[in-house]
Design a protein around this motif. Structure first.
Motif, PDB file in Angstrom:
ATOM      1  N   GLY A  21      35.845  41.060  32.999  1.00 44.40           N
ATOM      2  CA  GLY A  21      35.847  41.355  34.428  1.00 44.40           C
ATOM      3  C   GLY A  21      36.275  40.154  35.254  1.00 44.40           C
ATOM      4  O   GLY A  21      37.061  40.282  36.191  1.00 44.40           O
ATOM      5  N   ALA A  22      35.781  38.980  34.890  1.00 45.84           N
ATOM      6  CA  ALA A  22      36.087  37.773  35.654  1.00 45.84           C
ATOM      7  C   ALA A  22      37.527  37.309  35.475  1.00 45.84           C
ATOM      8  O   ALA A  22      38.136  36.786  36.409  1.00 45.84           O
ATOM      9  CB  ALA A  22      35.133  36.648  35.249  1.00 45.84           C
ATOM     10  N   HIS A  23      38.079  37.515  34.288  1.00 51.56           N
ATOM     11  CA  HIS A  23      39.405  36.963  34.007  1.00 51.56           C
ATOM     12  C   HIS A  23      40.496  38.014  33.838  1.00 51.56           C
ATOM     13  O   HIS A  23      41.658  37.731  34.138  1.00 51.56           O
ATOM     14  CB  HIS A  23      39.356  36.088  32.747  1.00 51.56           C
ATOM     15  CG  HIS A  23      38.372  34.981  32.867  1.00 51.56           C
ATOM     16  ND1 HIS A  23      38.584  33.876  33.657  1.00 51.56           N
ATOM     17  CD2 HIS A  23      37.147  34.814  32.311  1.00 51.56           C
ATOM     18  CE1 HIS A  23      37.547  33.070  33.584  1.00 51.56           C
ATOM     19  NE2 HIS A  23      36.653  33.613  32.766  1.00 51.56           N
ATOM     20  N   ARG A  26      40.425  40.809  37.603  1.00 50.24           N
ATOM     21  CA  ARG A  26      40.448  40.294  38.968  1.00 50.24           C
ATOM     22  C   ARG A  26      41.701  40.693  39.741  1.00 50.24           C
ATOM     23  O   ARG A  26      41.625  41.028  40.917  1.00 50.24           O
ATOM     24  CB  ARG A  26      40.315  38.768  38.940  1.00 50.24           C
ATOM     25  CG  ARG A  26      40.206  38.168  40.321  1.00 50.24           C
ATOM     26  CD  ARG A  26      40.044  36.673  40.321  1.00 50.24           C
ATOM     27  NE  ARG A  26      39.011  36.270  39.395  1.00 50.24           N
ATOM     28  CZ  ARG A  26      39.015  35.127  38.739  1.00 50.24           C
ATOM     29  NH1 ARG A  26      40.010  34.279  38.898  1.00 50.24           N
ATOM     30  NH2 ARG A  26      38.044  34.818  37.914  1.00 50.24           N
ATOM     31  N   GLU A  27      42.826  40.682  39.083  1.00 50.07           N
ATOM     32  CA  GLU A  27      44.093  40.978  39.762  1.00 50.07           C
ATOM     33  C   GLU A  27      44.468  42.456  39.720  1.00 50.07           C
ATOM     34  O   GLU A  27      45.390  42.868  40.413  1.00 50.07           O
ATOM     35  CB  GLU A  27      45.221  40.149  39.139  1.00 50.07           C
ATOM     36  CG  GLU A  27      44.992  38.652  39.188  1.00 50.07           C
ATOM     37  CD  GLU A  27      44.871  38.116  40.610  1.00 50.07           C
ATOM     38  OE1 GLU A  27      45.592  38.608  41.494  1.00 50.07           O
ATOM     39  OE2 GLU A  27      44.041  37.200  40.815  1.00 50.07           O
ATOM     40  N   PRO A  31      38.223  44.877  44.838  1.00 48.22           N
ATOM     41  CA  PRO A  31      36.978  44.100  44.828  1.00 48.22           C
ATOM     42  C   PRO A  31      35.737  44.976  44.621  1.00 48.22           C
ATOM     43  O   PRO A  31      34.785  44.553  43.962  1.00 48.22           O
ATOM     44  CB  PRO A  31      36.952  43.432  46.203  1.00 48.22           C
ATOM     45  CG  PRO A  31      38.381  43.355  46.621  1.00 48.22           C
ATOM     46  CD  PRO A  31      39.036  44.585  46.032  1.00 48.22           C
ATOM     47  N   LEU A  34      35.608  45.774  40.927  1.00 46.01           N
ATOM     48  CA  LEU A  34      35.239  44.570  40.193  1.00 46.01           C
ATOM     49  C   LEU A  34      33.746  44.283  40.354  1.00 46.01           C
ATOM     50  O   LEU A  34      33.070  43.903  39.394  1.00 46.01           O
ATOM     51  CB  LEU A  34      36.066  43.373  40.668  1.00 46.01           C
ATOM     52  CG  LEU A  34      35.868  42.076  39.904  1.00 46.01           C
ATOM     53  CD1 LEU A  34      36.172  42.250  38.416  1.00 46.01           C
ATOM     54  CD2 LEU A  34      36.739  40.973  40.505  1.00 46.01           C
ATOM     55  N   SER A  35      33.219  44.508  41.543  1.00 44.23           N
ATOM     56  CA  SER A  35      31.785  44.328  41.777  1.00 44.23           C
ATOM     57  C   SER A  35      30.968  45.300  40.929  1.00 44.23           C
ATOM     58  O   SER A  35      29.937  44.923  40.351  1.00 44.23           O
ATOM     59  CB  SER A  35      31.470  44.518  43.262  1.00 44.23           C
ATOM     60  OG  SER A  35      30.091  44.418  43.487  1.00 44.23           O
ATOM     61  N   GLN A  38      30.964  44.036  37.353  1.00 43.04           N
ATOM     62  CA  GLN A  38      30.058  42.909  37.169  1.00 43.04           C
ATOM     63  C   GLN A  38      28.596  43.356  37.165  1.00 43.04           C
ATOM     64  O   GLN A  38      27.782  42.819  36.406  1.00 43.04           O
ATOM     65  CB  GLN A  38      30.301  41.830  38.233  1.00 43.04           C
ATOM     66  CG  GLN A  38      31.650  41.142  38.104  1.00 43.04           C
ATOM     67  CD  GLN A  38      31.833  40.401  36.784  1.00 43.04           C
ATOM     68  OE1 GLN A  38      30.942  40.283  35.946  1.00 43.04           O
ATOM     69  NE2 GLN A  38      33.032  39.890  36.569  1.00 43.04           N
TER      70      GLN A  38
END
Length: 116
Positions: A21-23, A26-27, A31, A34-35, A38
């Motif tokens: 998720g972090a890497h 992200r793109e 958001p 992505l939240s 996470q």
């Protein structure tokens, strides 16, 4: 499979999911998505650690509820974020209810003096 093994599998997948998720996401996702990802990874990791603690005491009901809860809660969010599988939407709250039930059953176990 032992509860320690289940905790190890879920913990490993949780960290991999968090890193992805972090890497990796992200793109490519919003958001908000992505939240949600996470949150799913975080809940899975927290319950993996708690599951490990339960394994040391051989407490089975909360362990089973948390395992299925993590699979349904976090798994459905992962599917929603990655594949936009709207059919998984109703699965997420069911998984959350199982996580809550696991915590409630742990309370029952502790208050009753049960052993497993």
């Amino acid at each position: 499979m032992s509860w320690i093994s289940v905790a190890g599998v879920l913990g490993t997948l949780s960290v991999v999911a968090g890193a992805f998720g972090a890497h990796g996401l992200r793109e490519s996702v919003s958001p908000e998505r992505l939240s949600a990802w996470q949150t799913a990874a975080h809940y899975a990791l927290v319950h993996s650690a708690a599951l490990l603690a339960l394994a040391l005491y051989s407490v089975t009901l909360p362990a089973a509820l948390w395992t299925v809860g993590v699979v349904l809660f976090s798994g459905s969010i992962f599917g929603l974020v990655l594949f936009e599988l709207r059919v998984l939407g109703p699965v997420t709250p069911l998984g959350g209810l199982l996580l809550i039930a696991g915590w409630a059953s742990l309370l029952w176990w502790a208050r009753s003096g049960a052993s497993g």
